[in-house]
Design an enzyme around this catalytic site. Structure first.
Site, PDB file in Angstrom:
ATOM      1  N   HIS A 225      -7.966   4.066   6.060  1.00  0.00           N
ATOM      2  CA  HIS A 225      -7.131   3.627   4.945  1.00  0.00           C
ATOM      3  C   HIS A 225      -6.669   4.806   4.078  1.00  0.00           C
ATOM      4  CE1 HIS A 225      -5.407   0.520   2.452  1.00  0.00           C
ATOM      5  NE2 HIS A 225      -6.005   0.978   1.378  1.00  0.00           N
TER       6      HIS A 225
ATOM      7  N   HIS B  82      -3.403 -10.786   0.708  1.00  0.00           N
ATOM      8  CA  HIS B  82      -3.280 -10.791   2.167  1.00  0.00           C
ATOM      9  C   HIS B  82      -4.054 -11.967   2.775  1.00  0.00           C
ATOM     10  CE1 HIS B  82      -2.659  -6.603   0.931  1.00  0.00           C
ATOM     11  NE2 HIS B  82      -1.885  -6.486   1.988  1.00  0.00           N
TER      12      HIS B  82
ATOM     13  N   SER C 286       0.842  -1.205   0.000  1.00  0.00           N
ATOM     14  CA  SER C 286       0.000   0.000   0.000  1.00  0.00           C
ATOM     15  C   SER C 286       0.869   1.243   0.000  1.00  0.00           C
ATOM     16  CB  SER C 286      -0.860   0.075   1.270  1.00  0.00           C
ATOM     17  OG  SER C 286      -1.687  -1.025   1.377  1.00  0.00           O
TER      18      SER C 286
ATOM     19  N   ALA D 119       2.969  -0.868   4.173  1.00  0.00           N
ATOM     20  CA  ALA D 119       2.556   0.256   5.025  1.00  0.00           C
ATOM     21  C   ALA D 119       2.093  -0.358   6.336  1.00  0.00           C
ATOM     22  CB  ALA D 119       1.423   1.019   4.366  1.00  0.00           C
TER      23      ALA D 119
ATOM     24  N   MET E 146      -0.410  -6.152   8.223  1.00  0.00           N
ATOM     25  CA  MET E 146      -1.174  -7.350   7.830  1.00  0.00           C
ATOM     26  C   MET E 146      -0.526  -8.094   6.658  1.00  0.00           C
ATOM     27  SD  MET E 146      -4.973  -5.699   8.160  1.00  0.00           S
ATOM     28  CE  MET E 146      -5.329  -4.495   9.472  1.00  0.00           C
ATOM     29  N   SER E 147       0.808  -7.993   6.543  1.00  0.00           N
ATOM     30  CA  SER E 147       1.456  -8.641   5.389  1.00  0.00           C
ATOM     31  C   SER E 147       2.884  -9.055   5.726  1.00  0.00           C
ATOM     32  CB  SER E 147       1.458  -7.674   4.196  1.00  0.00           C
ATOM     33  OG  SER E 147       2.338  -6.596   4.432  1.00  0.00           O
TER      34      SER E 147
ATOM     35  N   ASN F 177       0.554   5.318   9.979  1.00  0.00           N
ATOM     36  CA  ASN F 177      -0.346   5.784  11.048  1.00  0.00           C
ATOM     37  C   ASN F 177       0.237   5.339  12.389  1.00  0.00           C
ATOM     38  OD1 ASN F 177      -1.595   3.037   9.848  1.00  0.00           O
ATOM     39  ND2 ASN F 177      -1.946   3.087  12.041  1.00  0.00           N
TER      40      ASN F 177
ATOM     41  N   TYR G 268      -6.071 -11.809   5.182  1.00  0.00           N
ATOM     42  CA  TYR G 268      -7.450 -11.426   5.532  1.00  0.00           C
ATOM     43  C   TYR G 268      -8.414 -11.551   4.356  1.00  0.00           C
ATOM     44  CZ  TYR G 268      -6.030  -6.878   3.570  1.00  0.00           C
ATOM     45  OH  TYR G 268      -5.551  -5.882   2.750  1.00  0.00           O
ATOM     46  N   GLU G 269      -7.887 -11.796   3.148  1.00  0.00           N
ATOM     47  CA  GLU G 269      -8.780 -12.002   2.007  1.00  0.00           C
ATOM     48  C   GLU G 269      -9.475 -13.363   2.085  1.00  0.00           C
ATOM     49  OE1 GLU G 269      -6.953 -10.683  -1.781  1.00  0.00           O
ATOM     50  OE2 GLU G 269      -5.601  -9.500  -0.528  1.00  0.00           O
TER      51      GLU G 269
ATOM     52  N   HIS H  46      -3.639  -1.247  -4.356  1.00  0.00           N
ATOM     53  CA  HIS H  46      -2.943  -2.465  -4.793  1.00  0.00           C
ATOM     54  C   HIS H  46      -3.385  -2.738  -6.221  1.00  0.00           C
ATOM     55  CE1 HIS H  46      -1.573  -4.226  -0.806  1.00  0.00           C
ATOM     56  NE2 HIS H  46      -2.126  -3.082  -0.503  1.00  0.00           N
TER      57      HIS H  46
END
Ligand code: 8IG
Length: 278
Positions: A252, A99, A41, A129, A216-217, A240, A101-102, A73
């Site tokens: 986001h 990811h 990201s 990110a 998350m990656s 952040n 979470y997908e 992405h």
């Protein structure tokens, strides 16, 4: 009657990565690439410093790759020729990633790096990110990943494959990157499955465990690349402050904006470093 379609990625992940690498070699007419970059990201703008790609195509045209599902992405694969002091090398650049979470499982998450290694890449650069847990970090600051903590209770490896992760984020490469930019700090990255961000209590837990960054990656890709013998560099862009650090809520759009602002610095860093890695 319904038809069950089984994606070969889940049946034979490494064989599918080999096929994907062969498809990339055919499309680019380049037998072997040297370095892979996965742009997370907000990192897409950093590729401008690499010049004009010689090839670009949609990742989903290559076997095993899913269409992109997150804003920022783009789901492209590019090939670049990058000149350096000891000749030119080829970079295989993935814009975007899959990811956990997908919800498609871990195989699509690591298919990019497996494909890259099968395409010849000896070094894999993973960018992302993330949220800053370490309160000395500022939004827009890049941080080298020194180590990680996995909180997802999953691994890309199966079977009695007891891979050592002591030097997962290559010390050799971190030293080269820091000689390019001495102001870079290092930190410990936590992999959080998402898609929810953490609660403030979870961030306190992570800080107590010794974590500096949360995202998350990156972690499954680092493990999969290392297990296949590639050297890994991880760079996080703090976009952040993690939950509860400032009292602000997370969104986001803030992430995308911080990435855009830092793109130029990140691009120059990558361009300077890549020729020194091989
Ligand atoms: I950007 O604060 C980004 N990704 N888990 N927490 C987690 N992932 C993130 C965050 C964050 N910011």
């Amino acid at each position: 009657m319904s038809t069950l379609v089984i994606d070969p990625l889940y049946v034979d992940p490494l064989g599918t990565a080999e096929l994907a690498a062969a498809q990339i070699a055919t499309r680019t007419a380049i037998a072997r690439h040297d370095v892979a970059l996965v742009m997370g990201s907000g990192w897409v703008g950093a590729t401008e410093a690499l010049g004009t790609p010689t090839h670009e195509f949609n990742a989903e045209e290559i076997i095993g790759f899913l269409p992109p599902s997150v804003a920022g992405h783009s789901g492209k694969i590019r090939s670049y020729e990058i000149d350096g002091p000891s000749g030119s090398l080829r970079a295989l650049v993935f814009l975007g990633r899959t990811h956990l979470y997908e919800g498609k499982g871990i195989e699509p998450v690591v298919h990019n790096v497996r494909t890259a290694v099968k395409a010849g890449c000896k070094v894999v650069i993973l960018t992302n990110a993330c949220g800053g847990i370490n309160t000395t970090y500022r939004v827009g600051q890049p941080v080298l990943i020194r180590d990680h903590i996995s909180l997802t209770a999953t691994s890309p490896l199966i079977g009695a494959n007891f891979v050592d992760l002591t030097d997962l984020y290559s010390k050799r490469i971190r030293t080269i990157v820091k000689s390019e930019d001495a102001s870079l700090q290092e930190g410990v990255y936590v992999h959080w499955r998402g898609p929810t961000y953490e609660t403030p209590a979870e961030i306190l837990m992570m800080r107590t465990m010794g974590a500096d960054l949360v995202g998350m990656s990156t972690v499954p890709e680092a493990i999969a690349a290392h297990a296949l013998g590639a050297e890994v560099l991880g760079i996080s862009l703090v976009t952040n402050a993690a939950a509860g650090v400032t009292g602000e809520k997370l969104n986001h759009e803030e992430v995308i904006a911080a990435g855009k602002a830092a793109a130029e610095r990140m691009g120059a860093l990558l361009k300077g470093v890549i020729p020194k890695l091989i």
